[in-house]
Design an enzyme around this catalytic site. Structure first.
Site, short mmCIF file in Angstrom:
data_model
loop_
_atom_site.label_atom_id
_atom_site.label_comp_id
_atom_site.label_asym_id
_atom_site.label_seq_id
_atom_site.Cartn_x
_atom_site.Cartn_y
_atom_site.Cartn_z
N GLY A 242 137.99 16.58 47.70
CA GLY A 242 137.23 17.89 48.47
C GLY A 242 137.67 19.09 47.69
O GLY A 242 137.36 20.30 48.18
N GLU A 277 142.52 12.59 46.38
CA GLU A 277 141.56 11.75 45.60
C GLU A 277 140.24 12.66 45.68
O GLU A 277 139.14 12.46 46.17
CB GLU A 277 141.20 10.54 46.47
CG GLU A 277 141.23 10.96 47.96
CD GLU A 277 140.82 9.61 48.85
OE1 GLU A 277 141.40 8.49 48.42
OE2 GLU A 277 140.21 9.69 49.87
N GLY A 279 136.83 14.03 43.62
CA GLY A 279 135.78 13.45 42.88
C GLY A 279 135.03 14.48 42.13
O GLY A 279 135.09 14.49 40.79
N ARG A 280 134.48 15.39 42.67
CA ARG A 280 133.66 16.41 42.32
C ARG A 280 134.37 17.22 41.15
O ARG A 280 133.97 17.54 40.10
CB ARG A 280 133.16 17.52 43.38
CG ARG A 280 132.80 18.98 43.14
CD ARG A 280 132.51 19.82 44.18
NE ARG A 280 132.45 18.71 45.52
CZ ARG A 280 131.15 18.36 46.00
NH1 ARG A 280 130.01 18.94 45.44
NH2 ARG A 280 131.07 17.60 47.02
N TYR A 320 121.29 19.59 50.31
CA TYR A 320 122.72 20.69 50.97
C TYR A 320 122.29 22.15 50.58
O TYR A 320 123.15 22.96 50.95
CB TYR A 320 123.92 20.38 50.25
CG TYR A 320 124.38 19.03 50.19
CD1 TYR A 320 124.65 18.45 51.32
CD2 TYR A 320 124.75 18.39 48.86
CE1 TYR A 320 125.08 17.01 51.44
CE2 TYR A 320 125.27 17.21 48.95
CZ TYR A 320 125.32 16.55 50.09
OH TYR A 320 126.02 15.15 49.99
N CYS A 350 106.36 15.94 45.59
CA CYS A 350 105.67 16.58 46.70
C CYS A 350 106.56 16.72 48.05
O CYS A 350 106.19 16.02 48.74
CB CYS A 350 104.43 15.65 46.78
SG CYS A 350 102.99 15.70 45.52
C1 LIG Z 1 133.49 11.61 48.68
C2 LIG Z 1 135.04 11.45 48.93
C3 LIG Z 1 136.07 11.90 48.18
C4 LIG Z 1 135.89 13.02 47.23
O1 LIG Z 1 135.13 14.12 47.85
P1 LIG Z 1 134.62 15.43 46.38
O2 LIG Z 1 134.24 16.37 47.17
O3 LIG Z 1 134.11 14.66 45.44
O4 LIG Z 1 136.37 15.56 45.93
C5 LIG Z 1 137.44 11.61 48.28
N1 LIG Z 1 137.74 10.66 49.35
C6 LIG Z 1 136.78 10.04 50.12
C7 LIG Z 1 136.96 8.96 51.09
C8 LIG Z 1 135.42 10.45 50.03
O5 LIG Z 1 134.69 9.78 50.74
#
Ligand SMILES: *Cc1c(COP(=O)(O)O)cnc(C)c1O
Length: 422
Positions: A242, A277, A279-280, A320, A350
């Site tokens: 996150g 962990e 992602g973004r 979002y 559409c």
């Molecule tokens: C989606 C997710 C993440 C990553 O979230 P980001 O906002 O992309 O960093 C990490 N852990 C879990 C369990 C997730 O579902």
């Protein structure tokens, strides 16, 4: 790029849309057509390096659902991050991209039987995979399949954070076992599996002070829990991802070192390793979406720029209300001087929600202009769909390699009775 460069001034915390090479993007759009994702895997490597520098003693796992393209997964693996996977499909793709089982976590959220069957089958060849479970039922279903391997227990910390209510997972009962029952579930799991960690993820978009305070709360609670159940018997305490990226041109970049310091401080003394962990953070600024204006419509309040990309290509604004920077690559300082005015960039779907911005001050568009949408590398292609019978778009690397071909209509109807393959 050397390690030193990856850590220093050569590796700024964010690449803004304004910093992409306009000529190169124009060439790629010319060669491949639009709409088109452009992914810079060098930038992915830089983002990984920055994370590893900020969290030198932690396990950094890439939440693969942000972008599961093979080139990205391989880059992340080479950069030394592990893979956190949200489905059996993602586990398979991580293994295929060369991640060894020991570097793969499968976070099973209400896992379909099919997913559990597959992962348990692959576990035979990859006995070091870790399965993260958020319900006692999942433990039982793993045991029924003969699984007795590595398990991590996902806890609902009762703390949420994030840029939109739809991405705040920390307090949603869907995710994880309730905090006050976690110790009991861990004890049960220890009888049947090798419990290697505990996990919590607050949601997506740690950015401002408020989110950081929520993150600190979550981490502190996880530290307490780990000590309660015996941190010397755990390999890791995973406090989720996150980490936010500045979607708005004026947003400051996330101060990763402060987040890392706050995390370590809140966790307290632990024998187990810290795990994060994101992602973004790994992929967002490594991708742009290119789209061409096909319709210009002046109205009283705004000029509508109709473009060939829509919510089927980049869903975040529709889903979002997400803000993404937009740059007209044929106007302004990048091309000719153009008057600006309120512009609404709208796609071909559409649906009223199918707009990338409403009345935003931008150079007044001409038909044929090429627009770039920034920070499109995370949850972009991943959320693409074929709604309105629109084949999914193509993805190329900045070097010009086709990473994913443009889908055809035959691809869309392939599974349908009377479709392309019949
Ligand atoms: C989606 C997710 C993440 C990553 O979230 P980001 O906002 O992309 O960093 C990490 N852990 C879990 C369990 C997730 O579902």
């Amino acid at each position: 790029m050397s390690d030193e460069q990856l850590r220093g001034a050569e590796n700024p915390p964010i690449r803004r849309l304004a910093e992409w090479d306009v000529e190169r993007l124009r060439e790629l759009a010319g060669e491949q057509g639009t709409p088109l994702y452009v992914t810079d895997t060098d930038r992915v490597a830089e983002n990984c390096a920055r994370l590893r520098a900020a969290f030198p003693d932690a396990d950094v796992k890439y939440a693969a659902k942000a972008h599961t393209g093979r080139a990205v997964l391989e880059t992340v693996r080479e950069a030394g991050l592990d893979a956190e996977c949200a489905s059996a499909g993602e586990v398979r793709r991580a293994l295929d991209a060369g991640f060894p089982g020991a570097r793969v976590d499968y976070t099973a959220v209400n896992p379909p039987a099919r997913d559990l069957d597959s992962v348990v089958e692959w576990w035979d060849d990859h006995p070091d995979i870790t399965v993260t479970v958020g319900a006692r039922d999942t433990l039982d279903r793993l045991a029924e399949r003969g699984y007795d391997g590595r398990v991590c227990v996902r806890v609902n910390p009762g703390v949420g954070a994030g840029h939109h209510e739809k991405v705040r997972t920390g307090a949603a009962p869907k995710f994880g076992v309730p905090y006050d029952r976690a110790a009991e579930v861990v004890a049960d799991a220890r009888d049947r599996f090798e419990v290697v960690g505990v996990h919590a993820h607050a949601g997506s978009g740690i950015h401002g002070e408020e989110d950081l305070a929520a993150h600190r709360d979550l981490v502190a609670r996880m530290g307490e829990l780990a000590r309660e159940i015996g941190d010397d018997e755990l390999e890791f305490v995973d406090v989720g991802g996150g980490f936010g990226v500045p979607y708005h041109e004026d947003d400051p970049a996330l101060d990763l070192d402060s987040v890392a310091d706050a995390t370590r401080e809140a966790l307290g003394d632990l024998d187990a390793t810290l795990a994060v962990e994101p992602g973004r953070y790994v992929v967002a600024d490594a991708g742009v979406l290119l789209t061409r204006v096909n319709t210009v419509k002046p109205t009283a309040e705004t000029t509508v720029a109709g473009v060939d990309a829509g919510m089927t290509d980049l869903l975040r604004p529709a889903m979002y209300d997400a803000y993404h920077a937009i740059r007209n690559l044929d106007a302004g300082d990048a091309g000719d001087a153009r008057e600006t005015g309120p512009v609404t960039v709208a796609g071909p779907i559409c649906e009223t929600g199918d707009t990338f911005c409403d009345g935003r001050e931008l150079p007044l568009p001409d038909r044929g202009d090429l627009l770039a949408v920034g920070n499109a590398g995370a949850y972009g292609y991943e959320m693409a769909s074929t709604y309105n019978s629109r084949p999914r778009l193509a993805e190329v690397s900045l070097a010009g390699d086709v990473l994913r071909e443009r889908e055809t209509l035959a691809g869309v109807t392939r599974l349908e009775r009377g479709g392309a393959d019949e």
